[in-house]
Structure formats: structure tokens, C-alpha cells
Design an enzyme around this catalytic site. Structure first.
Site, PDB file in Angstrom:
ATOM      1  N   ASP A  68     -15.421  28.531  -9.352  1.00  0.00           N
ATOM      2  CA  ASP A  68     -13.992  29.080  -9.856  1.00  0.00           C
ATOM      3  C   ASP A  68     -13.108  27.883  -9.502  1.00  0.00           C
ATOM      4  OD1 ASP A  68     -11.838  30.424 -10.383  1.00  0.00           O
ATOM      5  OD2 ASP A  68     -12.769  32.302  -9.367  1.00  0.00           O
TER       6      ASP A  68
ATOM      7  N   ASP B 166      -9.403  29.346 -13.389  1.00  0.00           N
ATOM      8  CA  ASP B 166      -8.414  30.266 -12.788  1.00  0.00           C
ATOM      9  C   ASP B 166      -7.012  29.807 -13.727  1.00  0.00           C
ATOM     10  OD1 ASP B 166      -7.526  32.123 -10.907  1.00  0.00           O
ATOM     11  OD2 ASP B 166      -5.858  30.713 -10.383  1.00  0.00           O
TER      12      ASP B 166
ATOM     13  N   GLU C  69      -9.716  31.926 -18.017  1.00  0.00           N
ATOM     14  CA  GLU C  69      -8.938  33.134 -17.647  1.00  0.00           C
ATOM     15  C   GLU C  69      -7.520  32.962 -18.350  1.00  0.00           C
ATOM     16  OE1 GLU C  69      -7.108  35.794 -14.157  1.00  0.00           O
ATOM     17  OE2 GLU C  69      -7.022  33.686 -13.941  1.00  0.00           O
TER      18      GLU C  69
ATOM     19  N   HIS D 197     -12.139  40.803  -9.523  1.00  0.00           N
ATOM     20  CA  HIS D 197     -11.668  40.802  -8.047  1.00  0.00           C
ATOM     21  C   HIS D 197     -10.054  41.222  -8.091  1.00  0.00           C
ATOM     22  CE1 HIS D 197     -10.801  36.964  -9.586  1.00  0.00           C
ATOM     23  NE2 HIS D 197      -9.631  36.670  -8.656  1.00  0.00           N
ATOM     24  N   ASP D 198      -9.445  41.176  -9.257  1.00  0.00           N
ATOM     25  CA  ASP D 198      -7.973  41.601  -9.528  1.00  0.00           C
ATOM     26  C   ASP D 198      -7.798  43.053  -9.784  1.00  0.00           C
ATOM     27  OD1 ASP D 198      -7.272  39.100  -8.689  1.00  0.00           O
ATOM     28  OD2 ASP D 198      -7.144  38.314 -10.713  1.00  0.00           O
TER      29      ASP D 198
HETATM   30  O1  TEU Z   1      -5.283  35.827 -11.323  1.00  0.00           O
HETATM   31  C1  TEU Z   1      -4.067  35.367 -12.226  1.00  0.00           C
HETATM   32  C2  TEU Z   1      -3.069  36.330 -12.300  1.00  0.00           C
HETATM   33  O2  TEU Z   1      -2.247  36.355 -13.008  1.00  0.00           O
HETATM   34  C3  TEU Z   1      -3.009  37.522 -11.149  1.00  0.00           C
HETATM   35  O3  TEU Z   1      -2.498  37.166 -10.293  1.00  0.00           O
HETATM   36  C4  TEU Z   1      -2.408  38.832 -11.784  1.00  0.00           C
HETATM   37  O4  TEU Z   1      -1.397  38.648 -12.133  1.00  0.00           O
HETATM   38  C5  TEU Z   1      -2.784  39.838 -10.749  1.00  0.00           C
HETATM   39  O5  TEU Z   1      -3.815  39.940 -10.179  1.00  0.00           O
HETATM   40  C6  TEU Z   1      -2.871  41.233 -11.385  1.00  0.00           C
HETATM   41  O6  TEU Z   1      -2.775  42.175 -10.579  1.00  0.00           O
HETATM   42  C7  TEU Z   1      -5.723  34.623 -10.791  1.00  0.00           C
HETATM   43  C8  TEU Z   1      -6.810  35.061  -9.810  1.00  0.00           C
HETATM   44  O7  TEU Z   1      -8.012  35.814 -10.556  1.00  0.00           O
HETATM   45  C9  TEU Z   1      -6.217  35.777  -8.881  1.00  0.00           C
HETATM   46  O8  TEU Z   1      -7.039  36.509  -8.024  1.00  0.00           O
HETATM   47  C10 TEU Z   1      -5.171  34.762  -7.938  1.00  0.00           C
HETATM   48  O9  TEU Z   1      -4.425  35.580  -7.205  1.00  0.00           O
HETATM   49  C11 TEU Z   1      -4.300  34.201  -9.110  1.00  0.00           C
HETATM   50  O10 TEU Z   1      -4.909  33.627 -10.317  1.00  0.00           O
HETATM   51  C12 TEU Z   1      -3.664  32.958  -8.500  1.00  0.00           C
HETATM   52  O11 TEU Z   1      -4.662  31.704  -8.336  1.00  0.00           O
END
Ligand code: TEU
Ligand code: CA
Length: 550
Positions: free
Chosen positions: A109, A210, A252, A326-327
């Protein structure tokens, strides 16, 4: 030209990642080898047999680099070292090697939009305006207390933070400990490429990038994603790094449209292998509001979104297929049914997704049908959830209302420890887990499923293997069937000598259907009910995947 050669050029199916299934590991919640309550690299190595059995081709490993863990590793303070919490660089090399023995590649990542504020670059950058690293970040002049503009950070609060030493604000799209990197600076870009090439030399199989659509920000114009120079940067990045090896790269991109996705994943390989976009997964929220503002899933819209991406990208780009990461909350709780029909609905969602064109992703625990959790607020750990709770309380929302959103959408739903068996802490750790285990682990766990042919795990394993066996999964054209049906998601995938037909009841009621085409000759590849169903009806969440050799 020989047919076979022509085929390969048209479908690009020479690319290993077009036939692959990728498994995402969130390292801190996967398997703990030393009892400190946090998953680690040795823990992953110990589970490679399990992953090989599932049949996956690659692991997307959420960040394991050195980090203060303000955002669970998405705030990196050293891109060329492993966080001691996860192990050492030697452990990482061992993981790459051991995974290789199990025919599994490791996808790292890469968090390139921002670093940690504890990164050496930022420590230098904030010393003075003249410091050679100052320009690695995004600074604007201003007066303390009067930010350059009203932009907000994703995890709440202003996107600007004042640094008295330099008398300037720095820009951060995420937490205050995640200062945005300044991609306009060629020296920064060069350092990033060198770092990536160092990882390529270590034998990684690819990278997940990311929030890559946010690197070309222009805060003065309030542009965050899809900035004017984005694709210029991506092409340079790809040329200087990825194109030197046979890698998979996945970007992403929350703001991708099908048009933009064709740029990101151009089959000429000038940018990335594929895009990871979220249009389908953001539908159950009030339009124009935040994900916390819940709305029922508009099912017809879901069908339209999938169909559009399938047809638009066919032959012109490549998409990721996913319900979870994971989000995101757990799909079986979200759009399936985590009560009476947990097993049936988990399998239905798997069958629906895995018949589509693109590269499927399985997020740890999805393959056993893990569900959302409902903790008291004191048991949540995610910075986004905790900030949201505080902010909405201040705005006058009731606790009940906030917790309803948290239960539905908190990122910690996906982050509870992997449920391996019915021993204490689900077999995840001998110590105290960093985040509580979902109490339903006594029933839902991997040990009960790997040897059970009717389990959710067995269904995923079957789907993973089918994709390798039948080329139509990779190159078949998509056509949506029963477009106006309000309960059923059905489609075909057709190539020159075969056809796949997937038909899924998305709800908990029995429904009738009639298809234009005769499916009586088709072979049933996979379904989610043991007893054969009747021709014109689908039981609750019933799904069938059929195949025909022409
Ligand atoms: O996620 C991108 C992102 O836009 C997220 O923060 C999203 O808005 C949120 O999770 C929705 O609930 C990436 C990663 O996947 C995330 O885990 C990180 O926190 C983020 O980038 C910052 O690096
Ligand atoms: Ca550990």
C-alpha cells in the site's frame, strides 16, 4: 494474425492480474504471532496455507511501514522501513519469499498523497522556509487564526494547520498528522520513485495507491481530486517505476467516473493496471451529504451503476470488483442479511460480484461472512469515527442518532480481528486485542468453514477457482437482464464460445421470474441452496451461476 494473438491483444488477458483474485489484509487485525494484541507479519506468514487453500493470487497489504499510527499506518514516517509493531524488514522479505512459495504475490500500500508529520521530510520542512525540504509540502502564507480558506479535512476540522516557526499554514486533506505532499516539486517526485524502485527490487508484486486521485491538489482553487496535472504525474510515475516490471497497480479513486477510469487504466499501460472506484458502494447515503447520513439502498440505481461500469470499461480499461475494504462496513450486514439468511446472502453477494468483469477483491473475513459490530463508543479506535462522534455531539445530534450511523458505517466494523476459531479472542491473539473481537466469533469463524462444503468460505473458494478455469470470466461481454425487476440482479457474460449467466435475488422474499432465453441446457456452476430450486422462482437471497459452452 493468429486468432490467439489477436485475442490476447483485444482482451489483454495475457496480463496475470486480469485473471487474478486479490485478498486484502489489514495487518493489525489479521493474526498476532507474539501476543501483543496486534496482528503482524509473522502472523500473516503463519496463515499462508489458509490463503493458498482459498486460491487467491495476491495479497494487498494495508500499510506496514514505520508510522506513528495516527491513522493506522496511513501516516507513514519512513517508507523504507517496517513498523516495529508489525515486525522487521527481514520479516517483510520473508513474507514476500514465503508468499511466493504459496504462489501469492504481495501488493504494498503506497500512501503518496501525504506523509506523517513525523517523517524526516516534514520535520525538516517545518524548520524554515529556506529548508530544502520545505517545498515537499503544501504551504500558504497567512495570519494565525485566519486560514487561507475554509477547506475541511476528511476527518473533520480545517484542512489548514498553522506552524509558528515558519509563519505559514500547511495543507492536510486528512488528519493534522498527515500533511499533504507537494507533487509539484520534481525533487520530491524523484525521491518517491527511488523508494518505489527499492521495493520493486525487493520482489513485491505490485502496489495499491492510496487516494491517488488527490495528489494533484490545487488548494487555492479548492481542487482536491482530479487536479489538472494528475494524469501527467501518473504517467511519469508509471514510466519511472511500475513499467520496469510485471506488476499490478491499483489506484484508489473516489472521484473517478468511467471516462477518467479509462485514463487511469488505459490498456496501453501508461498509467495503472486498474482503478478502485466507489460509485456503487456510496449509494446508501443521502445524496450530497456524508456517508453517516443514512438512506436505503436504491437497488435499481445499483444495477444501473454496475451495468454502466461493466459496459463502458469493457476493452477500454479495467475495474476492481469489491464490496468491502478496511474503510467500509461489512457487506453482509449492509446489503445482505446478517440474521436468518447470513450464509445465503453472503454467498449471493459473492456470486453476484465474482461473475463480473474486473479483478475481484476479498477483504479479510468477508470469505467467512463476518458481520458489523455494535460497541459502546469507548470501544471504537478509528480516528474518523471518534472525530465524527465528537463533531456531531457538538452540532446537537443525539447520541442514539450518532450511534446509528456508527453502527452502519464506522470503519471499525471492518477492523475487528479476524475470526479464526472459537477459542478466546477468536484465535487472533493470546493477549488483549487492540480492538475488541466481534462477540459472534463463537459461531462465525474460519475453522468451522474450511472443511465444510456448504460454508461461505467454500463458496468463495469455488468462485476464485472458476475464474481461473473459464476465460469468459475475464473476457466475456456484459449484458444486464431483467433490467426493470425490482428484486433480481441478473446478467450474462458472453465470449466467442461460451456464456455465463448469473441470477440473484437481492431480498429476503421469494420472487418469480421469466427469462427470454432458454437456460435449461445450462450447467449450474455454483448456487447457495442445497436443494435444487424451481425453474421460475428464487428463494430468499437465492443465487445461481450457470454456464454454457456454445
Ligand atoms: O481512504 C481515502 C478516503 O477518502 C477515506 O478516508 C474515506 O473518505 C473514508 O474512509 C470513508 O469512510 C484512504 C485509506 O483507504 C484510508 O484508510 C485512509 O484513512 C485515507 O486514505 C488516508 O490515507
Ligand atoms: Ca503482534
Amino acid at each position: 494474425m493468429e486468432d490467439k494473438v489477436k485475442d490476447t491483444i483485444q482482451t489483454g488477458s495475457d496480463k496475470w492480474w486480469k485473471r487474478a483474485v486479490i485478498y486484502q489484509i489489514y495487518p493489525r487485525s489479521f493474526a498476532d504471532s507474539n501476543g501483543d494484541g496486534i496482528g503482524d507479519l509473522q502472523g500473516i506468514i503463519a496463515k499462508l496455507d489458509y490463503l493458498e487453500d482459498l486460491g487467491i493470487d495476491a495479497i494487498w497489504l494495508s500499510p506496514v511501514c514505520r508510522s506513528p499510527q495516527d491513522d493506522n499506518g496511513y501516516d507513514i514516517s519512513d517508507y523504507q522501513d517496517i513498523d516495529p509493531m508489525f515486525g522487521t524488514l527481514d520479516d517483510m522479505e520473508a513474507l514476500i519469499r514465503e508468499a511466493g512459495r504459496h504462489h501469492i504475490r504481495i501488493i504494498m500500500d503506497l500512501v503518496l498523497n501525504h506523509s506523517s508529520d513525523e517523517h524526516r521530510w516534514f520535520q525538516e520542512a517545518k524548520k524554515s522556509r529556506e529548508n530544502p525540504y520545505h517545498d515537499y509540502y503544501v504551504w500558504r502564507d497567512g495570519v494565525e487564526g485566519e486560514a487561507p480558506n475554509d477547506m475541511r479535512a476528511a476527518f473533520g476540522g480545517s484542512a489548514w494547520e498553522w506552524v509558528p516557526e515558519v509563519g505559514q499554514y500547511y495543507f492536510h486533506q486528512f488528519s493534522v498528522k498527515q500533511p499533504d505532499l507537494n507533487w509539484e516539486n520534481p525533487r520530491l517526485r524523484r525521491e518517491i520513485y527511488d523508494m518505489i524502485n527499492w521495493w520493486i527490487d525487493k520482489g513485491v508484486g505490485g502496489f495499491r495507491l492510496d487516494v491517488i486521485d488527490q495528489i494533484a491538489k490545487e488548494p487555492d482553487k479548492k481542487i482536491t481530486n482530479n487536479g489538472p496535472r494528475l494524469h501527467e504525474y501518473l504517467r511519469e510515475l508509471s514510466r519511472e517505476t511500475f513499467q520496469k516490471a510485471d506488476l499490478v497497480t491499483v489506484g484508489e479513486a473516489w472521484g473517478a467516473t468511467t471516462e477518467l477510469a479509462k485514463l487511469y487504466s488505459n490498456p496501453d499501460n501508461s498509467e495503472l493496471s486498474m482503478v478502485f472506484q466507489f460509485e456503487h458502494i456510496c449509494l446508501d447515503q443521502i445524496e450530497g451529504k456524508e456517508k453517516w447520513d443514512l438512506a436505503p439502498l436504491p437497488f435499481m440505481k445499483l444495477k444501473e451503476v454496475f451495468a454502466r461500469w461493466q459496459t463502458q470499461l469493457c476493452g477500454r480499461g479495467w475495474n476492481s470488483l469489491f464490496w468491502n475494504n478496511h474503510d467500509l462496513p461489512r457487506i453482509v450486514s449492509r446489503w445482505g442479511n446478517d440474521g436468518q439468511y447470513r450464509v445465503e446472502s453472503a454467498k449471493m453477494l459473492a456470486i453476484l460480484l465474482h461473475g463480473l468483469q474486473g479483478t475481484p477483491y476479498i477483504y479479510q473475513g468477508e470469505e467467512i461472512g463476518m458481520t458489523n459490530v455494535q460497541f459502546g463508543i469507548e470501544d471504537y479506535r478509528d480516528i474518523e469515527t471518534l472525530n465524527l462522534y465528537r463533531e456531531r455531539l457538538e452540532k446537537g445530534y443525539s447520541r442514539e442518532e450518532i450511534m446509528r450511523s456508527v453502527y452502519a458505517k464506522s470503519r471499525d466494523n471492518a477492523r475487528t480481528p479476524m475470526q479464526w476459531n472459537d477459542e478466546e479472542n477468536a484465535g487472533f491473539t493470546q493477549g488483549t486485542p487492540w480492538l475488541k473481537v466481534n462477540p459472534n466469533y463463537t459461531e462465525i469463524h474460519a475453522a468451522a468453514q474450511v472443511n465444510d462444503g456448504d460454508s461461505v468460505f467454500a463458496c468463495y473458494r469455488k468462485l476464485v477457482h472458476l475464474r481461473k478455469e473459464y476465460p469468459v470470466f475475464v473476457d466475456g461481454d456484459f449484458r444486464l437482464l431483467l433490467e426493470d425487476d425490482e428484486n433480481i440482479f441478473a446478467y450474462t457474460r458472453t465470449n466467442k464460445d461460451s456464456r455465463l449467466l448469473v441470477i440473484c435475488n437481492f431480498y429476503d422474499r421469494t420472487v418469480r421470474f421469466s427469462l427470454e432465453e432458454d437456460i435449461s441446457d445450462m450447467e449450474l456452476l455454483v448456487t447457495n441452496y442445497r436443494e435444487t430450486g424451481s425453474a421460475g422462482t428464487l428463494r430468499p437471497y437465492e443465487a445461481r451461476m450457470l454456464y454454457l459452452k456454445k
